[in-house]
Motif scaffolding. Structure first.
Motif, PDB file in Angstrom:
ATOM      1  N   ASP A  39       0.892  -1.069   0.026  1.00  0.00           N
ATOM      2  CA  ASP A  39       0.004   0.060   0.040  1.00  0.00           C
ATOM      3  C   ASP A  39       0.734   1.273   0.197  1.00  0.00           C
ATOM      4  N   GLY A  40       2.159   1.133   0.587  1.00  0.00           N
ATOM      5  CA  GLY A  40       3.074   2.278   0.493  1.00  0.00           C
ATOM      6  C   GLY A  40       3.146   2.871  -0.977  1.00  0.00           C
ATOM      7  N   SER A  41       3.103   1.872  -1.915  1.00  0.00           N
ATOM      8  CA  SER A  41       3.334   2.423  -3.192  1.00  0.00           C
ATOM      9  C   SER A  41       2.266   3.379  -3.608  1.00  0.00           C
TER      10      SER A  41
END
Length: 112
Positions: A39-41
């Motif tokens: 999800d950080g991407s």
């Protein structure tokens, strides 16, 4: 007189069901944890989207593809679990039928 050895062909389905339940539980837990592993991407994608570069879109596609691959392995663990349960249920059904047949035969003989 020597006693003849008889093999024990009894299948202990409680153990099969227990192992299948454990595998299924591990599979669900791993999928839940891995679903949002990248999800950080999304933050990188969102911060660079619309600035004229194509890389944010490619990054997002790569992250989604990677996430699908990460989740596919635990999902594959669920297949043997379901098949083990089906197998154990089949043994239980066969055992129940084997117990019922002599009883039915005795009842039929009583009707004759």
């Amino acid at each position: 007189m020597r006693r003849r050895w008889r093999p024990d062909i009894a299948i202990r389905t409680q153990g099969v069901h227990g192992a299948a339940d454990n595998t299924e539980s591990m599979s669900r837990h791993a999928m839940k944890r891995l679903e949002h592993a990248l999800d950080g991407s999304d933050a990188v994608y969102g911060s660079h989207l619309g600035d004229g570069w194509q890389s944010p879109v490619e990054l997002r596609a790569c992250a989604l593809n990677r996430e699908d691959r990460l989740v596919s392995l635990p999902r594959q663990l669920g297949d043997p679990s379901a098949k083990s349960k089906d197998s154990a249920n089949g043994y239980d059904s066969a055992d129940a039928e084997a117990r019922a047949r002599p009883h039915a035969a005795v009842q039929d003989l009583g009707k004759a």
